[in-house]
Design a protein around this motif. Structure first.
Motif, PDB file in Angstrom:
ATOM      1  N   GLY A 410       0.789  -1.222   0.000  1.00 20.52           N
ATOM      2  CA  GLY A 410       0.000   0.000   0.000  1.00 20.52           C
ATOM      3  C   GLY A 410       0.822   1.273   0.000  1.00 20.52           C
ATOM      4  N   LYS A 411       2.052   1.208   0.489  1.00 19.91           N
ATOM      5  CA  LYS A 411       2.919   2.390   0.527  1.00 19.91           C
ATOM      6  C   LYS A 411       4.363   1.931   0.716  1.00 19.91           C
ATOM      7  N   VAL A 412       5.284   2.896   0.579  1.00 18.81           N
ATOM      8  CA  VAL A 412       6.697   2.598   0.796  1.00 18.81           C
ATOM      9  C   VAL A 412       7.366   3.826   1.405  1.00 18.81           C
ATOM     10  N   THR A 413       8.302   3.608   2.297  1.00 21.04           N
ATOM     11  CA  THR A 413       9.082   4.702   2.880  1.00 21.04           C
ATOM     12  C   THR A 413      10.516   4.637   2.371  1.00 21.04           C
ATOM     13  N   ASN A 414      11.261   5.696   2.633  1.00 22.79           N
ATOM     14  CA  ASN A 414      12.670   5.722   2.245  1.00 22.79           C
ATOM     15  C   ASN A 414      13.415   4.546   2.886  1.00 22.79           C
ATOM     16  N   LYS A 415      13.110   4.266   4.159  1.00 26.32           N
ATOM     17  CA  LYS A 415      13.777   3.159   4.857  1.00 26.32           C
ATOM     18  C   LYS A 415      13.419   1.820   4.227  1.00 26.32           C
ATOM     19  N   VAL A 441       4.445   7.686  -8.751  1.00 31.24           N
ATOM     20  CA  VAL A 441       4.098   7.695  -7.332  1.00 31.24           C
ATOM     21  C   VAL A 441       3.918   9.136  -6.863  1.00 31.24           C
ATOM     22  N   VAL A 442       3.256   9.280  -5.720  1.00 27.42           N
ATOM     23  CA  VAL A 442       3.097  10.602  -5.108  1.00 27.42           C
ATOM     24  C   VAL A 442       3.585  10.530  -3.668  1.00 27.42           C
ATOM     25  N   LYS A 443       4.142  11.655  -3.204  1.00 32.00           N
ATOM     26  CA  LYS A 443       4.657  11.716  -1.843  1.00 32.00           C
ATOM     27  C   LYS A 443       3.541  12.148  -0.900  1.00 32.00           C
ATOM     28  N   GLN A 444       3.436  11.459   0.212  1.00 31.39           N
ATOM     29  CA  GLN A 444       2.421  11.773   1.224  1.00 31.39           C
ATOM     30  C   GLN A 444       3.133  12.120   2.529  1.00 31.39           C
ATOM     31  N   GLY A 445       2.561  13.041   3.305  1.00 32.82           N
ATOM     32  CA  GLY A 445       3.131  13.380   4.598  1.00 32.82           C
ATOM     33  C   GLY A 445       4.344  14.286   4.486  1.00 32.82           C
ATOM     34  N   LYS A 446       4.962  14.586   5.628  1.00 32.56           N
ATOM     35  CA  LYS A 446       6.094  15.496   5.669  1.00 32.56           C
ATOM     36  C   LYS A 446       7.222  14.937   6.522  1.00 32.56           C
ATOM     37  N   LEU A 447       8.420  15.375   6.181  1.00 32.70           N
ATOM     38  CA  LEU A 447       9.641  15.045   6.930  1.00 32.70           C
ATOM     39  C   LEU A 447       9.760  13.553   7.213  1.00 32.70           C
ATOM     40  N   LYS A 448      10.020  13.179   8.486  1.00 30.64           N
ATOM     41  CA  LYS A 448      10.258  11.770   8.809  1.00 30.64           C
ATOM     42  C   LYS A 448       9.008  10.907   8.658  1.00 30.64           C
ATOM     43  N   GLY A 449       7.849  11.536   8.648  1.00 31.60           N
ATOM     44  CA  GLY A 449       6.617  10.761   8.513  1.00 31.60           C
ATOM     45  C   GLY A 449       6.168  10.585   7.076  1.00 31.60           C
TER      46      GLY A 449
END
Length: 458
Positions: A410-415, A441-449
């Motif tokens: 459903g999503k992916v983070t940098n980590k 893809v689109v970026k959701q949220g801000k900074l570490k989140g």
């Protein structure tokens, strides 16, 4: 029995009770002469008195040297019998000066180990940084007669044919002198590495039964001129990877390796080009079920990351510039400082996952072998919902793996990307930015989140 007097390269200790003092002597002798010997069980005047020698006492000496001397050295430690008495003999060498024992640098003067002052140490380091004092430029223990003449002739002809040298082959002595690889009858270390045989130029290769370094199905070790070792290692890898066959419109067929051969050869050449030969450690090729690792016993340049040499044109940092220059003449390496980028580009083009690993003891180029096929990843993406529009033709292997992860989770983070692809933070961010720019893809949220999801269309 009497062994004579102590010298600038020979030290006597009555027993292993003087181990600390022995470490200072090793440091001092290495800093003055880069090689030396110590006997335990011998009085300072050379009289052999012997001492108890067991496996434990030999191990104690070896471990003390390992833990006390920096940079690391790999001495010969063994039991010897002299005049019916057991003694311990240590032979050591190293050219990574200055050497420190317990954090202190010593210098040998006659049979004394004197502590260097801060100014003496600074002057010593400046002297060692000069080009003529590099390990590769020092006179070796090999001679012009030890050179593999056929290899030298092949190299000279190749370098001449590609237009990078005007030298034509005549005889060994003349060509080596023209290439600045000899001094009189002796080869310098660079000449020995490239065209003669020596145990410090070796490679260990193994095929492991699993993804861990436990049980192996095959193990081999070879030593010799670097240019021959590169060929041996390349053929070993090519013989133990998977190849697939593609047929063109004619009856001809094309065999495609699971890892690009150009990347393999580039990694091997870099491994020997940037090796720290003074450590005495072997280059290694390890073939696992899921990956292939090429290990080089030479630390990565301090203050840099592998990605620095891929993302932007950093100036090359060469441990062995003369060896690199000779390999450049023959076009074995294409240009200085581009090896990692060439590996990365070849793997990206072939859609093969790779990783560069910095270790305390060296550097590893890792190629990941085929797991789930590229076609399977493509099929999964193209069978996603109608609200997702993804042109897989514009995605490379790494990008497809990230998209597949998002479809599963459903999503992916940098980590997540770092762990999925085995890359650093900067590389993961670059891959995600490329997917955003491709409108996938689109970026959701801000900074570490922050996290990324597939772009959908209503």
């Amino acid at each position: 029995m009497n062994l004579g007097i102590e010298t600038e390269t020979l030290e006597f200790k009555k027993s292993t009770g003087e181990l600390k003092e022995a470490m200072n002597s090793i440091s001092a002798i290495l800093n003055k002469h880069q090689q030396g010997e110590i006997y335990f069980g011998v009085k300072p005047d050379g009289t052999v008195i012997g001492q108890v020698v067991t496996e434990e006492s030999l191990r104690e000496v070896s471990q003390k040297i390992k833990n006390s001397i920096e940079p690391k050295i790999y001495p010969e430690v063994k039991k010897v019998v002299m005049d019916g008495r057991d003694c311990i003999y240590v032979k050591f060498e190293g050219s990574q000066t200055p050497y420190f024992a317990f954090g202190v640098a010593k210098i040998r003067v006659a049979d004394e180990d004197l502590t260097m002052s801060p100014q003496e140490l600074a002057d010593y380091i400046r002297k060692g940084d000069k080009e003529e004092n590099r390990w590769e430029n020092l006179v070796s223990n090999k001679f012009v007669d030890d050179v593999d003449e056929e290899l030298l002739k092949k190299y000279t002809n190749q370098a001449h044919d590609v237009g990078r040298i005007a030298i034509e082959y005549t005889d060994k002595r003349t060509v080596l002198n023209q290439l600045e690889l000899s001094e009189g009858n002796n080869l310098i270390n660079a000449g020995k590495v490239l065209f003669a045989d020596d145990l410090i130029q070796d490679i260990q290769m193994a095929i492991f039964a699993t993804n861990e370094r436990l049980t192996f199905n095959d193990i081999q070790r070879h030593h010799g001129p670097v240019l021959k070792l590169v060929d041996i290692a390349e053929n070993y890898i090519k013989s133990n990877i998977h190849w697939r066959v593609e047929f063109t419109g004619t009856l001809q067929r094309t065999e495609i390796p699971e890892i690009p051969v150009d990347a393999i050869r580039e990694a091997l050449l870099n491994s020997f080009c940037h090796k720290d030969y003074a450590t005495g450690q072997s280059n290694e090729v390890a073939i696992y079920k899921n990956r292939i690792e090429i290990y080089n016993p030479g630390s990565f340049p301090e203050g840099f990351e592998p990605q620095d040499f891929i993302d932007r044109p950093e100036r090359p940092i060469r441990r062995n510039p003369k060896i690199a220059r000779i390999l450049y003449y023959s076009k074995d390496i294409e240009s200085f400082g581009t090896g990692l980028k060439r590996i990365a580009d070849a793997c990206e083009k072939a859609r093969v996952r790779y990783e560069f690993k910095k270790l305390k003891s060296g550097f590893v180029v890792c190629f990941y072998r085929s797991g789930k096929s590229e076609d399977e990843s493509t099929d999964k993406i193209e069978k996603s919902t109608d609200k997702v529009r993804i042109n897989t033709d514009k995605l490379n292997f790494s990008q497809k793996k990230v998209i597949e992860f998002i479809l599963d989770n459903g999503k992916v983070t940098n980590k997540d990307v770092q762990q999925l692809l085995g890359v650093k933070d900067s590389r993961a961010l670059k891959i995600l930015k490329e997917l955003v720019e491709k409108d996938v893809v689109v970026k959701q949220g801000k900074l570490k989140g922050s996290y990324y999801t597939i772009k959908k269309y209503e």
